[in-house]
Scaffold this motif. Structure first.
Motif, PDB file in Angstrom:
ATOM      1  N   UNK A 538      -1.299  23.608 -12.643  1.00 27.10           N
ATOM      2  CA  UNK A 538      -2.762  23.641 -12.789  1.00 27.10           C
ATOM      3  C   UNK A 538      -3.306  22.238 -13.020  1.00 27.10           C
ATOM      4  N   UNK A 539      -2.505  21.399 -13.687  1.00 27.74           N
ATOM      5  CA  UNK A 539      -3.008  20.063 -14.039  1.00 27.74           C
ATOM      6  C   UNK A 539      -2.818  19.040 -12.908  1.00 27.74           C
ATOM      7  N   UNK A 540      -2.208  19.458 -11.800  1.00 28.61           N
ATOM      8  CA  UNK A 540      -1.883  18.489 -10.732  1.00 28.61           C
ATOM      9  C   UNK A 540      -3.128  17.817 -10.132  1.00 28.61           C
ATOM     10  N   UNK A 541      -4.226  18.559 -10.080  1.00 25.25           N
ATOM     11  CA  UNK A 541      -5.427  17.957  -9.486  1.00 25.25           C
ATOM     12  C   UNK A 541      -6.283  17.259 -10.551  1.00 25.25           C
ATOM     13  N   UNK A 542      -5.813  17.283 -11.805  1.00 23.81           N
ATOM     14  CA  UNK A 542      -6.552  16.670 -12.909  1.00 23.81           C
ATOM     15  C   UNK A 542      -6.759  15.174 -12.620  1.00 23.81           C
ATOM     16  N   UNK A 543      -8.020  14.765 -12.612  1.00 22.66           N
ATOM     17  CA  UNK A 543      -8.370  13.358 -12.382  1.00 22.66           C
ATOM     18  C   UNK A 543      -7.895  12.800 -11.056  1.00 22.66           C
ATOM     19  N   UNK A 544      -7.833  13.658 -10.048  1.00 20.47           N
ATOM     20  CA  UNK A 544      -7.427  13.195  -8.718  1.00 20.47           C
ATOM     21  C   UNK A 544      -8.419  12.157  -8.186  1.00 20.47           C
ATOM     22  N   UNK A 545      -9.686  12.310  -8.532  1.00 24.93           N
ATOM     23  CA  UNK A 545     -10.703  11.350  -8.074  1.00 24.93           C
ATOM     24  C   UNK A 545     -10.468   9.967  -8.672  1.00 24.93           C
ATOM     25  N   UNK A 546     -10.207   9.951  -9.979  1.00 25.27           N
ATOM     26  CA  UNK A 546      -9.933   8.682 -10.679  1.00 25.27           C
ATOM     27  C   UNK A 546      -8.694   8.008 -10.088  1.00 25.27           C
ATOM     28  N   UNK A 547      -7.608   8.784  -9.912  1.00 26.59           N
ATOM     29  CA  UNK A 547      -6.359   8.226  -9.394  1.00 26.59           C
ATOM     30  C   UNK A 547      -6.542   7.689  -7.979  1.00 26.59           C
ATOM     31  N   UNK A 548      -7.304   8.423  -7.180  1.00 21.69           N
ATOM     32  CA  UNK A 548      -7.540   8.006  -5.804  1.00 21.69           C
ATOM     33  C   UNK A 548      -8.319   6.685  -5.781  1.00 21.69           C
ATOM     34  N   UNK A 549      -9.349   6.582  -6.612  1.00 20.45           N
ATOM     35  CA  UNK A 549     -10.135   5.332  -6.660  1.00 20.45           C
ATOM     36  C   UNK A 549      -9.255   4.147  -7.072  1.00 20.45           C
ATOM     37  N   UNK A 550      -8.317   4.419  -7.972  1.00 21.60           N
ATOM     38  CA  UNK A 550      -7.438   3.349  -8.451  1.00 21.60           C
ATOM     39  C   UNK A 550      -6.555   2.824  -7.311  1.00 21.60           C
ATOM     40  N   UNK A 551      -5.965   3.756  -6.541  1.00 17.46           N
ATOM     41  CA  UNK A 551      -5.137   3.348  -5.392  1.00 17.46           C
ATOM     42  C   UNK A 551      -5.986   2.633  -4.340  1.00 17.46           C
ATOM     43  N   UNK A 552      -7.204   3.151  -4.108  1.00 19.20           N
ATOM     44  CA  UNK A 552      -8.084   2.540  -3.105  1.00 19.20           C
ATOM     45  C   UNK A 552      -8.500   1.136  -3.540  1.00 19.20           C
ATOM     46  N   UNK A 553      -8.640   0.950  -4.849  1.00 19.79           N
ATOM     47  CA  UNK A 553      -8.998  -0.379  -5.363  1.00 19.79           C
ATOM     48  C   UNK A 553      -7.918  -1.398  -4.992  1.00 19.79           C
TER      49      UNK A 553
END
Length: 678
Positions: A538-553
């Motif tokens: 259930x927690x796998x998608x937790x903060x997926x947006x934040x993590x994605x922005x970090x990789x994109x940065x």
């Protein structure tokens, strides 16, 4: 006959490297001898009076520098995994010698004439796919390394390559020294409030080993740094750790600013000399993505899908921190801490609840079990094979059904001061023709995981488990290779394709079926409870947006460094500030800088290639959907993946290989679906 072990025949199992015999003073004389041999081989190719053909030119070139390649791979692997000062110091001599040799070959007019003669008649030569690919790759290697330049430009190129060969190791040495230079010794119970018992025990053992008995020592190595940032209640100390980590090699004694500017300037100059707009254009000409425009569009598409979600993630954490502790403004050193608390609140579990189920030895058995179920491989430890450090283990690999020997596998799991941070897969020998015989690969994975303590075994975080599966995915790409030529085998593929085999492996540790194979409590041997696995899922998608922005940065920062005219860059920090503005979810903090410790792109081969993690995530999300449709351990899908991707190396264009596996091109939305962003 020389007594230098690097020049003697290797007599261990399958000619394994005799680490027990090699000393620092052996490298330079052995390399000098190997360079001499390579030059003699090149001279023989040139002296051949027969007209140039595939065998006498292309295959002969492929094997000309086998000895120097062997010595280079041993040295360069140890230089990052186990280098004391004397070994590190050799980098300044070894890398320029290797670079000079490769320049000598790639800038040799007569050799290039022969290569071009074969290349020009390629359609009439009746070559198979792999031979054709080797011929194309060889021709390209020459043109991309200056074969078509004037004599004067060749000389300039040679000088640039010499300079770059020293700057990368210097950059990475600074990062390592800056990482090792920081230690925080604590003696008050209040200072370590919130930290799990296992982490404290590790910190106490580390303190004692440095002469601080009865205290706790924390440093910037990930197994020490991350738990501190995640669990320590003491906010000023979290800030201190964060600032130290985020400013490594930026200003101070081990400053990398000049080195960054110099590397970027030389890379750009080199690309221009070879007729490319920028270093990014040069690199991407040999990638699935093809050009900077495609990469920037790809990253921007993901950013528009991730940014709002990332902002929401940060706002949710800020709101939670305010409710919990009355925190008025959330800072970067608060994010990991409150993020963990919020996760506990939302999903009723804590990352530390998982640790007891991830004893390192069990996870290693788990990764081997996956290799057996998916690809029919078995691993058998062999204690007679020499290793370069007592913590390293060596295994023989076999095919379970046929008993076929598949190669050697080395593992090196714990941090030490002689080892670079991070985790990687590498090889001491690639698969393919060596000395006219087909050889199996010698593959190695190197990590920096939580160490055992006096009372506990090494208990991994979930992130470390994923890292082990990731690196093991790269290892499978090397191990299962069935190619003819070393330079096309295993992981010798386009850089934005190389992360597919590694990233897809991480998926199995997010599934009950995968975890059931190995996740057992280190004391009771009970399997991980189903409800804990549910919470984890259930927690796998937790903060997926934040993590994605970090990789994109990171991806965008890399593209900015390598597609901007360096003449316009005056200052490392203000350039980074501008390049990361779009992706930032926190205001910049004075004194923090990631360019100066971004080893992936300045010392690790990912220049203009960091986007490839995201690119390959699209491939792996799409590929794993196929496994989920047909069954997580579906023999048919696994066979297709092995036959079309893992065993084929770089013998065909990656998109062709992918289509053979999947029956179609990848669906770009698979990743956004998996992350819950659409």
């Amino acid at each position: 006959m020389s007594t230098n072990p690097l020049l003697q025949p290797f007599t261990n199992k399958d000619q394994a490297v005799p680490f027990d015999l090699i000393k620092v003073e052996h490298y330079l004389p052995a390399l000098d001898e190997a360079v001499k041999v390579a030059k003699e081989n090149i001279a023989k190719i040139k002296a051949n009076t027969a007209s140039p053909d595939f065998e006498n030119t292309i295959v002969a070139l492929e094997s000309a520098s086998e000895l120097s390649d062997k010595i280079a791979s041993i040295y360069s692997n140890l230089e990052v995994a186990n280098a004391d000062e004397p070994l590190q110091a050799l980098a300044k001599e070894i890398y320029p010698k290797l670079t000079a040799l490769s320049s000598d070959i790639s800038l040799d007019d007569e050799i290039f004439k022969r290569v071009k003669a074969v290349y020009d008649k390629r359609t009439s030569l009746n070559l198979n796919k792999e031979q054709t690919r080797l011929l194309e790759k060889t021709y390209l290697a020459f043109t991309r390394n200056g074969a078509l330049l004037s004599a004067q430009d060749k000389e300039t190129l040679r000088q640039i390559d010499q300079e770059l060969s020293v700057l990368g190791p210097k950059y990475s040495e600074n990062v390592l020294k800056a990482t090792n230079a920081f230690e925080m010794v604590l003696d008050k119970k209040d200072d370590v409030d919130g930290l799990p018992e296992g982490v404290l025990e590790g910190a106490a053992a580390m303190a004692e080993s440095k002469g601080h008995k009865g205290k706790w020592l924390f440093n910037l190595q990930i197994p020490s740094y991350l738990p501190f940032m995640t669990y320590a209640h003491n906010r000023p100390l979290r800030e201190k750790m964060w600032r130290a980590f985020s400013s490594r090699a930026y200003k101070g004694e081990f400053d990398n600013q000049e080195t960054v500017l110099k590397i970027v300037e030389l890379r750009n100059k080199r690309a221009k000399l070879l007729g490319f707009e920028s270093h990014a254009d040069f690199v991407l000409a040999e990638r699935m993505a093809k050009d900077p425009k495609t990469v920037k569009e790809f990253l921007n598409k993901l950013l528009s899908a991730s940014k709002a979600a990332g902002q929401k993630d940060v706002a949710e954490i800020a709101d939670f921190a305010n409710k919990l502790d009355g925190l008025v403004e959330i800072k970067p050193w608060d994010f990991g801490y409150y993020s963990e608390k919020l996760k506990e609140d939302k999903y009723a579990f804590n990352e530390e609840d998982l640790r007891p189920f991830f004893k390192l030895e069990n996870v290693v058995e788990g990764v081997f079990a996956h290799a057996r179920k998916l690809y029919g491989l078995t691993f058998k430890e062999n204690k007679n094979i020499p290793v370069y450090h007592p913590e390293v283990k060596a295994y023989e690999i076999y095919e379970e059904q046929s008993g076929k020997y598949m190669g050697l596998f080395y593992t090196d799991y714990f941090p030490r001061e002689t080892k670079k941070g991070g985790a990687w897969m590498t090889q001491f020998r690639g698969q393919g023709l060596i000395e006219n015989e087909m050889k199996r690969p010698h593959v190695s994975i190197v990590c920096n995981f939580t160490k055992p303590t006096p009372t506990k075994p090494s208990l991994l975080t979930y992130d470390e488990v994923r890292t082990l599966f990731h690196e093991f995915g790269h290892a499978l790409h090397g191990i299962l290779s069935e190619c003819t030529y070393q330079s096309l085998s295993g992981t010798s593929v386009y850089w934005d394709f190389v992360e597919l085999p590694s990233q897809i492996m991480e998926n199995w540790v997010g599934e009950k079926e995968g975890l059931d194979l190995f996740a057992r409590h280190y004391e009771t041997n009970q399997p991980m409870p189903a409800d804990l696995i549910e919470k984890l899922k259930a927690s796998q998608k937790f903060q997926a947006g934040y993590m994605s922005c970090r990789q994109l940065q990171f991806g965008m920062l890399d593209m900015a460094w390598h597609s901007t005219d360096p003449g316009a860059i005056k200052d490392v920090d203000s350039f980074e500030d501008k390049a990361t503005a779009e992706t930032r979810l926190f205001p910049r903090v004075e004194g923090a800088n990631s360019s100066c410790s971004f080893s992936h792109i300045f010392a690790g081969g990912y220049s203009a290639g960091y986007y490839s993690y995201k690119w390959a995530e699209v491939l792996d999300a799409d590929a794993f959907e196929y496994f989920k449709e047909e069954g997580l351990f579906s023999p048919e899908v696994a066979k297709k993946f092995k036959d079309n991707i893992l065993s084929r190396g770089g013998t065909e264009h990656p998109m062709e290989l992918y289509k053979k596996f999947r029956g179609r091109e990848p669906d770009p939305n698979a990743l956004l679906r998996r992350d819950g962003l659409i």
